[in-house]
Design a protein around this motif. Structure first.
Motif, mmCIF file in Angstrom:
data_model
loop_
_atom_site.group_PDB
_atom_site.id
_atom_site.type_symbol
_atom_site.label_atom_id
_atom_site.label_comp_id
_atom_site.label_asym_id
_atom_site.label_seq_id
_atom_site.Cartn_x
_atom_site.Cartn_y
_atom_site.Cartn_z
ATOM 1 N N PHE A 1 -2.481 -15.573 1.856
ATOM 2 C CA PHE A 1 -3.876 -15.243 2.135
ATOM 3 C C PHE A 1 -4.536 -16.320 3.004
ATOM 4 C CE2 PHE A 1 -8.363 -15.715 0.844
ATOM 5 C CZ PHE A 1 -8.847 -14.485 1.276
ATOM 6 N N LEU A 2 -4.296 -17.571 2.655
ATOM 7 C CA LEU A 2 -4.913 -18.665 3.411
ATOM 8 C C LEU A 2 -4.364 -18.749 4.833
ATOM 9 C CD1 LEU A 2 -5.055 -21.430 0.644
ATOM 10 C CD2 LEU A 2 -6.915 -19.981 1.465
ATOM 11 N N LYS A 3 -3.114 -18.334 5.004
ATOM 12 C CA LYS A 3 -2.520 -18.349 6.351
ATOM 13 C C LYS A 3 -2.883 -17.100 7.156
ATOM 14 C CE LYS A 3 1.532 -21.193 5.235
ATOM 15 N NZ LYS A 3 3.018 -21.213 5.168
ATOM 16 N N GLY A 4 -3.566 -16.152 6.520
ATOM 17 C CA GLY A 4 -3.949 -14.932 7.219
ATOM 18 C C GLY A 4 -2.840 -13.920 7.354
ATOM 19 N N GLU A 5 -1.754 -14.102 6.606
ATOM 20 C CA GLU A 5 -0.614 -13.196 6.722
ATOM 21 C C GLU A 5 -0.872 -11.840 6.078
ATOM 22 O OE1 GLU A 5 2.790 -15.121 5.136
ATOM 23 O OE2 GLU A 5 2.676 -16.855 6.482
ATOM 24 N N LEU A 6 -1.911 -11.752 5.244
ATOM 25 C CA LEU A 6 -2.194 -10.488 4.566
ATOM 26 C C LEU A 6 -3.198 -9.630 5.311
ATOM 27 C CD1 LEU A 6 -2.429 -11.757 0.865
ATOM 28 C CD2 LEU A 6 -0.475 -10.709 2.002
ATOM 29 N N GLU A 7 -3.801 -10.165 6.343
ATOM 30 C CA GLU A 7 -4.789 -9.395 7.093
ATOM 31 C C GLU A 7 -4.139 -8.150 7.709
ATOM 32 O OE1 GLU A 7 -7.960 -9.797 7.233
ATOM 33 O OE2 GLU A 7 -7.893 -11.577 5.959
ATOM 34 N N GLY A 8 -4.745 -6.999 7.477
ATOM 35 C CA GLY A 8 -4.235 -5.762 8.053
ATOM 36 C C GLY A 8 -3.135 -5.108 7.260
ATOM 37 N N VAL A 9 -2.690 -5.748 6.169
ATOM 38 C CA VAL A 9 -1.631 -5.155 5.346
ATOM 39 C C VAL A 9 -2.251 -4.090 4.446
ATOM 40 C CG1 VAL A 9 0.118 -5.573 3.587
ATOM 41 C CG2 VAL A 9 -0.276 -7.275 5.389
ATOM 42 N N GLY A 10 -1.943 -2.847 4.717
ATOM 43 C CA GLY A 10 -2.405 -1.746 3.882
ATOM 44 C C GLY A 10 -3.884 -1.461 3.976
ATOM 45 N N ASN A 11 -4.539 -1.961 5.025
ATOM 46 C CA ASN A 11 -5.979 -1.726 5.197
ATOM 47 C C ASN A 11 -6.771 -2.097 3.946
ATOM 48 O OD1 ASN A 11 -5.740 -0.669 7.847
ATOM 49 N ND2 ASN A 11 -5.119 1.325 6.990
ATOM 50 N N GLU A 12 -6.349 -3.152 3.294
ATOM 51 C CA GLU A 12 -7.008 -3.590 2.076
ATOM 52 C C GLU A 12 -8.056 -4.650 2.384
ATOM 53 O OE1 GLU A 12 -6.531 -2.297 -0.762
ATOM 54 O OE2 GLU A 12 -4.558 -1.341 -0.729
ATOM 55 N N ASP A 13 -9.067 -4.717 1.536
ATOM 56 C CA ASP A 13 -10.041 -5.805 1.602
ATOM 57 C C ASP A 13 -9.451 -6.974 0.820
ATOM 58 O OD1 ASP A 13 -12.145 -7.511 1.636
ATOM 59 O OD2 ASP A 13 -13.498 -6.265 0.437
ATOM 60 N N TRP A 14 -8.612 -7.758 1.485
ATOM 61 C CA TRP A 14 -7.849 -8.785 0.795
ATOM 62 C C TRP A 14 -8.709 -9.914 0.254
ATOM 63 C CZ3 TRP A 14 -3.241 -8.645 -1.253
ATOM 64 C CH2 TRP A 14 -2.344 -7.668 -0.808
ATOM 65 N N HIS A 15 -9.871 -10.099 0.842
ATOM 66 C CA HIS A 15 -10.755 -11.134 0.290
ATOM 67 C C HIS A 15 -11.169 -10.759 -1.132
ATOM 68 C CE1 HIS A 15 -13.724 -14.323 0.150
ATOM 69 N NE2 HIS A 15 -14.615 -13.438 -0.286
ATOM 70 N N THR A 16 -11.582 -9.514 -1.309
ATOM 71 C CA THR A 16 -11.967 -9.043 -2.645
ATOM 72 C C THR A 16 -10.757 -8.987 -3.568
ATOM 73 O OG1 THR A 16 -13.761 -7.724 -1.716
ATOM 74 C CG2 THR A 16 -13.011 -7.135 -3.930
ATOM 75 N N GLU A 17 -9.651 -8.474 -3.042
ATOM 76 C CA GLU A 17 -8.447 -8.351 -3.864
ATOM 77 C C GLU A 17 -7.925 -9.710 -4.306
ATOM 78 O OE1 GLU A 17 -7.646 -5.641 -4.955
ATOM 79 O OE2 GLU A 17 -8.425 -4.135 -3.579
ATOM 80 N N PHE A 18 -8.036 -10.699 -3.424
ATOM 81 C CA PHE A 18 -7.555 -12.034 -3.780
ATOM 82 C C PHE A 18 -8.386 -12.618 -4.924
ATOM 83 C CE2 PHE A 18 -7.847 -16.672 -3.261
ATOM 84 C CZ PHE A 18 -6.523 -16.997 -3.492
ATOM 85 N N LEU A 19 -9.692 -12.400 -4.882
ATOM 86 C CA LEU A 19 -10.545 -12.882 -5.965
ATOM 87 C C LEU A 19 -10.182 -12.204 -7.283
ATOM 88 C CD1 LEU A 19 -14.020 -13.020 -4.183
ATOM 89 C CD2 LEU A 19 -12.492 -14.919 -4.707
ATOM 90 N N LEU A 20 -9.852 -10.911 -7.200
ATOM 91 C CA LEU A 20 -9.437 -10.190 -8.400
ATOM 92 C C LEU A 20 -8.108 -10.726 -8.937
ATOM 93 C CD1 LEU A 20 -10.386 -6.566 -7.344
ATOM 94 C CD2 LEU A 20 -11.442 -7.889 -9.163
ATOM 95 N N LEU A 21 -7.182 -11.003 -8.026
ATOM 96 C CA LEU A 21 -5.901 -11.574 -8.448
ATOM 97 C C LEU A 21 -6.099 -12.943 -9.096
ATOM 98 C CD1 LEU A 21 -3.552 -10.657 -5.461
ATOM 99 C CD2 LEU A 21 -3.207 -10.021 -7.848
ATOM 100 N N GLU A 22 -7.000 -13.720 -8.541
ATOM 101 C CA GLU A 22 -7.278 -15.038 -9.103
ATOM 102 C C GLU A 22 -7.811 -14.916 -10.528
ATOM 103 O OE1 GLU A 22 -9.307 -19.007 -7.352
ATOM 104 O OE2 GLU A 22 -10.608 -17.254 -7.411
ATOM 105 N N ASP A 23 -8.722 -13.986 -10.706
ATOM 106 C CA ASP A 23 -9.261 -13.753 -12.041
ATOM 107 C C ASP A 23 -8.181 -13.230 -12.987
ATOM 108 O OD1 ASP A 23 -11.920 -13.365 -13.670
ATOM 109 O OD2 ASP A 23 -10.759 -11.531 -13.964
#
Length: 701
Positions: free
Chosen positions: A343-365
């Protein structure tokens, strides 16, 4: 079901933060500064490029902007929607198909509340809550699930109340069809129910399949898919099952628990030329987890790249859930670190048209929640897992996902065994380091556990922290700490550590704990063991100055200190003073006075002391005679020691090991090894086992 697109191409499904979507029932949890509230939703959707949920307030649509909500576009056409409640308002969830992007979105008042109140996702105690939620709504592209373009007659749009009513009507239609199909076993059964209904939208089929799955009617869901395959053949391949239909059926298989059907489903997909997508494999992973095959779920997750698929947020969350089932918190943290790095390297951008910023926060929680549950599970083990817990905490710190204040407190409460003291100490130190406001109940529990583990000084440290932070101790706090001081004073008394005893007494007074007679007596007794006569006298005087009334035990301890210091004159004065005050001597005080008279060679006075004991109802015991015999031996009165042994036996008082050892020592000093040797068989006859030093004394003589 994750990534289930059940509306027109200009909209896409999303798992929505803080919402758990279920067809017909779901819950929305959010946290405020005052209290936790819960409302109920059924479905929601995002427009591409917008973070806002399309929601409509029933009866609140009008001609003005209200509560931070945008206008709903008059050209919005209803396909199928559901209603629910949030924060006291009735809402509906609607789809749109205008051939272009969404013209308008209806906002949500809770967005404003989030900004004001700092709402955040709550970590529920329920083990099944994974923090990522399915999009199970059934959103059609037309007004009717059976065809028609859904345009309003006047071309000027649809009023708010009409939209909600039609949305509710569509929900009833789909539910009615699902109910009618629940007993279908074959294509013919489905044909009879749907005959004459016209062409249904794919979204309606998806909704019916999911409803049948949740109703445990898998045969009916399969029959509907077979009917779709038949209709596809009749319509030259149009409107046949696609990957969404099969994914919906896979979810139904999972809901029904008939996992063996999944193999058939995969074969049928392959037979019809449909390739499984990430949603299909996510469902299979979830099935593995439910079956207790977490290792298989993780193996499938690791093979996703080999299948040419990129893991979605649901893939990561399911893999983490598998680690949770395996109680492998470290594995879950390592997986999170992998996602974080990408995520920090930007490798997830565009993967599956997901809002990875929100998803990453959810994964962290989510990973924090998993680790919390794993630690709680470890604390329930019959064996000590403190080392593993501390190791997991280290990994959590490195990943930047340490437990929250509430979790630390709950984990402290979960600790109940003596071996948990290291973990509780670590949790407490972390709370203290972060300057969190300590709860009195948590501190009391930590103090209690430290006492159970005999970590008295750590318990005292926690109590001192409470006082420093202005936390008023409760009666329980006072009782716990006072009992621990008493235990430590007794330890100091038994070991004769009078300095430690005096220090503990001073600490009690510093912390506002008023020492009682038992605490002062413990200090006096600690002074009597090493013959600290001057200190004992000072402690006695200080005790009287504090307004405490000396007891028989107090006088006995002072007499013992004076006797060991050979201050016999002062001992006689204390004895007379005690009797003048009307304080009845106990056996310890009588025994001390008897040994003083033995040391002075006044055996007649010793007899008088014993007679006085008997007359007052305090009968001499073997301890009394042992003290007399021991004093005789110490003062070189070996013959007198043997005489008192005979007197003891005449009183029908049985000797113990110490008695015989003293007699053997006396005869050895008197160079009478033969008499000393005679003591061994006599002791053996009384089933007494003498120490090796007694035999050494005979050999030396």
């Amino acid at each position: 079901m994750e990534a289930l697109s059940i509306w027109a191409s200009n909209f896409e499904s999303r798992r929505v933060t803080q919402v758990e979507f279920r067809l017909g029932f779901s819950s929305f949890g959010y946290r405020t500064q005052c209290r936790r509230k819960r409302s109920h939703f059924d479905c929601a959707m995002f427009a591409r490029g917008s973070p806002r949920v399309i929601l409509v307030y029933r009866g609140r649509l009008g001609g003005a902007r209200h509560g931070g909500c945008d206008w709903i576009n008059p050209g919005l056409h209803v396909g199928l929607g559901f209603s629910g409640r949030i924060m006291g308002r009735e809402v509906a969830f609607l789809g749109e198909r205008n051939g272009g992007a969404a013209n308008a979105l209806v906002g949500l008042d809770s967005e404003v509340e989030d900004k004001k109140g700092g709402n955040s996702i709550g970590r529920e105690d329920s083990e099944g809550s994974v923090g990522f939620h399915e999009m199970n709504g059934v959103m059609g592209s037309n007004k009717s699930p059976f065809g028609g373009n859904g345009d309003s007659d006047d071309g000027e749009g649809v009023g708010g109340d009409d939209i909600v009513e039609e949305a509710a009507s569509m929900e009833r239609v789909v539910r009615g069809l699902a109910k009618s199909l629940q007993f279908a076993k074959s294509v013919e059964d489905v044909e009879r129910v749907l005959e004459g209904k016209g062409r249904m939208s794919r979204q309606a089929h998806l909704g019916i399949i999911r409803l049948l799955g949740r109703g445990k009617k898998l045969d009916a869901a399969i029959a509907l898919v077979e009917w779709l395959k038949k209709k596809s053949k009749e319509n030259d391949g149009r409107d046949g099952p696609n990957v969404w239909i099969y994914n919906s059926l896979a979810a139904a298989v999972k809901d029904c628990g008939q996992f063996e059907k999944f193999e058939w489903l995969m074969y049928d997909m392959s037979k019809n030329g449909i390739s499984p997508d990430i949603v299909t494999y996510n469902t299979l992973m979830a099935m593995y987890v439910e079956q207790g095959r977490s290792d298989d779920a993780l193996s499938l997750f690791k093979d996703l790249h080999k299948k040419g698929l990129s893991p979605s947020p649901a893939s990561y969350s399911t893999a983490m859930l598998a680690y949770r089932r395996l109680e492998d918190g470290i594995g879950a943290v390592k997986l999170y670190c992998t996602v974080k790095e990408k995520f920090l390297k930007g490798e997830l951008e565009g993967v599956g048209n997901e809002d990875w910023h929100t998803e990453f926060l959810l994964l962290e929680d989510f990973v924090g929640r998993i680790c919390y549950q794993v630690i709680r599970q470890w604390l329930l083990r019959d064996y000590d897992m403190s080392t593993d817990i501390l190791k997991l905490l280290t990994y959590m710190d490195a990943a930047g996902t340490p437990p929250s204040k509430n979790e630390y407190e709950r984990l402290i409460w979960a600790c109940s065994r003596e071996q948990h003291y290291l973990v509780v100490k670590e949790f407490y130190q972390r709370l203290k380091k972060k300057n969190y406001k300590l709860r009195l109940s948590v501190c009391n529990h930590a103090i209690w556990l430290m006492g159970k583990a005999k970590m008295w000084w750590v318990a005292l440290e926690i109590y001192e922290d409470m006082l420093e932070k202005g936390l008023k101790p409760s009666p329980m706090s006072y009782e716990l700490i006072k009992s621990y001081f008493k235990v430590m004073l007794n330890e100091a008394r038994r070991s004769g550590k009078w300095r430690l005893a005096a220090e503990l007494l001073n600490k009690m007074e510093e912390k506002g704990l008023k020492p009682g007679n038992s605490e002062w007596n413990a200090v006096l007794l600690a002074c009597s063991r090493p013959s600290e006569t001057a200190v004992a006298a000072q402690v006695f005087l200080t005790m009287v100055d504090r307004g405490l009334k000396p007891t028989t035990t107090t006088y006995g301890a002072l007499l013992s200190a004076l006797e060991k210091g050979k201050q016999y004159d002062r001992a006689f004065k204390v004895w007379e003073h005690m009797k003048n005050l009307g304080i009845k001597p106990n056996i310890h005080a009588y025994t001390v006075m008897a040994t003083i008279y033995v040391a002075l060679g006044k055996f007649h006075e010793v007899d008088l002391i014993l007679q006085e004991m008997i007359s007052t109802g305090v009968n001499p015991t073997v301890l009394t005679y042992n003290a007399i015999i021991s004093c005789c031996v110490r003062n070189g009165l070996e013959d007198a020691a043997y005489e008192w042994f005979d007197k003891m036996r005449a009183q029908n008082i049985s000797a113990n090991e110490f008695t015989y050892e003293m007699l053997i020592k006396a005869h050895s000093k008197d160079t009478k090894p033969k008499l000393a040797n005679e003591m061994f068989p006599r002791a053996h006859e009384e089933s007494l086992s003498l120490a090796a030093k007694a035999n050494d004394a005979v050999i030396q003589s």
